[in-house]
Design a protein around this motif. Structure first.
Motif, short mmCIF file in Angstrom:
data_model
loop_
_atom_site.label_atom_id
_atom_site.label_comp_id
_atom_site.label_asym_id
_atom_site.label_seq_id
_atom_site.Cartn_x
_atom_site.Cartn_y
_atom_site.Cartn_z
N SER A 58 32.41 33.10 37.52
CA SER A 58 32.11 32.97 36.09
C SER A 58 30.78 32.27 35.83
O SER A 58 30.41 32.05 34.68
N ASN A 59 30.06 31.92 36.89
CA ASN A 59 28.84 31.14 36.75
C ASN A 59 27.66 31.82 37.44
O ASN A 59 27.33 31.51 38.58
N PRO A 60 26.98 32.74 36.77
CA PRO A 60 25.86 33.46 37.39
C PRO A 60 24.69 32.56 37.75
O PRO A 60 23.93 32.87 38.66
N THR A 61 24.54 31.43 37.06
CA THR A 61 23.41 30.54 37.35
C THR A 61 23.57 29.83 38.68
O THR A 61 22.59 29.33 39.24
N GLN A 62 24.80 29.78 39.20
CA GLN A 62 25.06 29.10 40.46
C GLN A 62 25.02 30.06 41.65
O GLN A 62 25.05 29.65 42.81
N LEU A 63 24.93 31.34 41.35
CA LEU A 63 25.10 32.37 42.37
C LEU A 63 24.02 32.31 43.45
O LEU A 63 24.33 32.40 44.65
N SER A 64 22.78 32.16 43.08
CA SER A 64 21.71 32.16 44.07
C SER A 64 21.82 30.97 45.02
O SER A 64 21.62 31.11 46.23
N ALA A 65 22.17 29.79 44.48
CA ALA A 65 22.34 28.61 45.33
C ALA A 65 23.50 28.79 46.30
O ALA A 65 23.41 28.41 47.48
N SER A 66 24.59 29.40 45.83
CA SER A 66 25.74 29.66 46.69
C SER A 66 25.38 30.65 47.79
O SER A 66 25.84 30.54 48.92
N CYS A 67 24.56 31.64 47.44
CA CYS A 67 24.13 32.62 48.43
C CYS A 67 23.32 31.96 49.54
O CYS A 67 23.48 32.28 50.72
N VAL A 127 35.52 34.69 58.45
CA VAL A 127 35.05 34.19 57.15
C VAL A 127 35.73 34.94 56.01
O VAL A 127 35.78 36.18 56.01
N LEU A 128 36.25 34.19 55.06
CA LEU A 128 36.81 34.78 53.84
C LEU A 128 36.00 34.24 52.65
O LEU A 128 36.01 33.03 52.38
N ILE A 129 35.28 35.12 51.97
CA ILE A 129 34.51 34.75 50.79
C ILE A 129 35.39 34.96 49.56
O ILE A 129 35.87 36.07 49.32
N LEU A 130 35.61 33.89 48.82
CA LEU A 130 36.51 33.92 47.68
C LEU A 130 35.71 33.86 46.38
O LEU A 130 34.97 32.89 46.14
N PHE A 131 35.85 34.88 45.55
CA PHE A 131 35.24 34.89 44.23
C PHE A 131 36.28 34.37 43.25
O PHE A 131 37.19 35.10 42.83
N ASN A 132 36.16 33.09 42.88
CA ASN A 132 37.18 32.41 42.09
C ASN A 132 36.88 32.50 40.59
O ASN A 132 35.79 32.85 40.17
N LYS A 133 37.90 32.15 39.80
CA LYS A 133 37.85 32.06 38.33
C LYS A 133 37.80 33.42 37.66
O LYS A 133 37.16 33.60 36.61
N ILE A 134 38.52 34.39 38.22
CA ILE A 134 38.56 35.71 37.60
C ILE A 134 39.48 35.73 36.37
O ILE A 134 39.60 36.76 35.71
N ASP A 135 40.12 34.58 36.09
CA ASP A 135 40.94 34.49 34.88
C ASP A 135 40.09 34.24 33.64
O ASP A 135 40.57 34.38 32.51
N LEU A 136 38.82 33.88 33.85
CA LEU A 136 37.93 33.62 32.71
C LEU A 136 37.34 34.93 32.18
O LEU A 136 37.02 35.82 32.96
N PRO A 137 37.18 35.06 30.87
CA PRO A 137 36.72 36.34 30.30
C PRO A 137 35.30 36.72 30.70
O PRO A 137 34.95 37.90 30.64
N CYS A 138 34.50 35.74 31.12
CA CYS A 138 33.10 36.03 31.42
C CYS A 138 32.84 36.24 32.91
O CYS A 138 31.69 36.28 33.34
#
Length: 200
Positions: free
Chosen positions: A111-120, A137-148
């Motif tokens: 839900s946080n695109p601004t954090q994506l590059s740093a996480s990458c 390795v398991l990459i988890l994309f969390n917070k899919i319950d949020l509308p954005c």
């Protein structure tokens, strides 16, 4: 894996939960605020449910606070798996904990695109570490319950994940989850059990 789909996929293959009892070490890493502490608490919550039909109400999410340092949690479901959670603020010294790592859970905030590059950047650093070359390795994309939230396909495209997987030495799995709602966590638990059996 879309919201509500409780499967964790490894390059297209469904995972099965094995039996047996053995110890193992799993590292749980990710930026501050992605939901690492809540994930561990929720995995403990679903253990009683996993012995039945895997369905049940997890209730309201427990309170958490940002991890400063490291937390060790034992998950015991057919085998004992020790999860070592490292605070996001400890990123510069994560490498001190890579030894004896059998599996790696890396969390990203969908839900946080601004954090994506740093996480990458963090992910690339982990995948290039020699001590983690044989870790699953398991990459988890969390917070899919949020509308954005961004879908897995959107996130894969933005960080060029297919290229990362093609160049990595590790066996890499991806999954969409909601640590808050419990979506996809049964698949995470199954992946951990299958991975640690495979690495025995």
């Amino acid at each position: 894996m879309r919201a509500g789909d409780g499967r964790a996929l490894r390059r297209g293959a469904e995972l099965r939960v094995p039996g047996g009892v053995k110890d193992g070490m799993c590292l749980l890493l990710g930026a501050t605020g992605v939901g690492k502490t809540l994930l561990v608490k929720r995995l403990q919550d679903i253990l009683p449910l996993s012995s039945g039909d895997g369905k049940g109400d997890l209730g309201e999410p427990p309170p958490t606070r940002p991890t400063v340092g490291t937390n060790l949690t034992d998950i015991v479901a057919q085998r004992k798996i020790t999860i070592r959670e490292l605070g996001g603020c400890m990123g510069p010294i994560w490498s001190s904990y890579y030894g004896n790592c059998r599996s790696l859970l890396f969390m990203m905030d969908a839900s946080n695109p601004t954090q994506l590059s740093a996480s990458c950047v963090q992910l690339l650093g982990l995948l290039s570490a020699e001590q983690l070359a044989e870790a699953s390795v398991l990459i988890l994309f969390n917070k899919i319950d949020l509308p954005c939230y961004m879908s897995t396909e959107e996130m894969k495209s933005l960080i060029r994940l297919p290229d990362i997987i093609a160049c990595a030495k590790q066996d890499i799995t991806t999954a969409e989850i909601s640590a808050r709602k419990g979506t996809g966590l049964a698949g995470v638990l199954g992946w951990l059990q299958a991975t640690h059996r495979r690495n025995d």
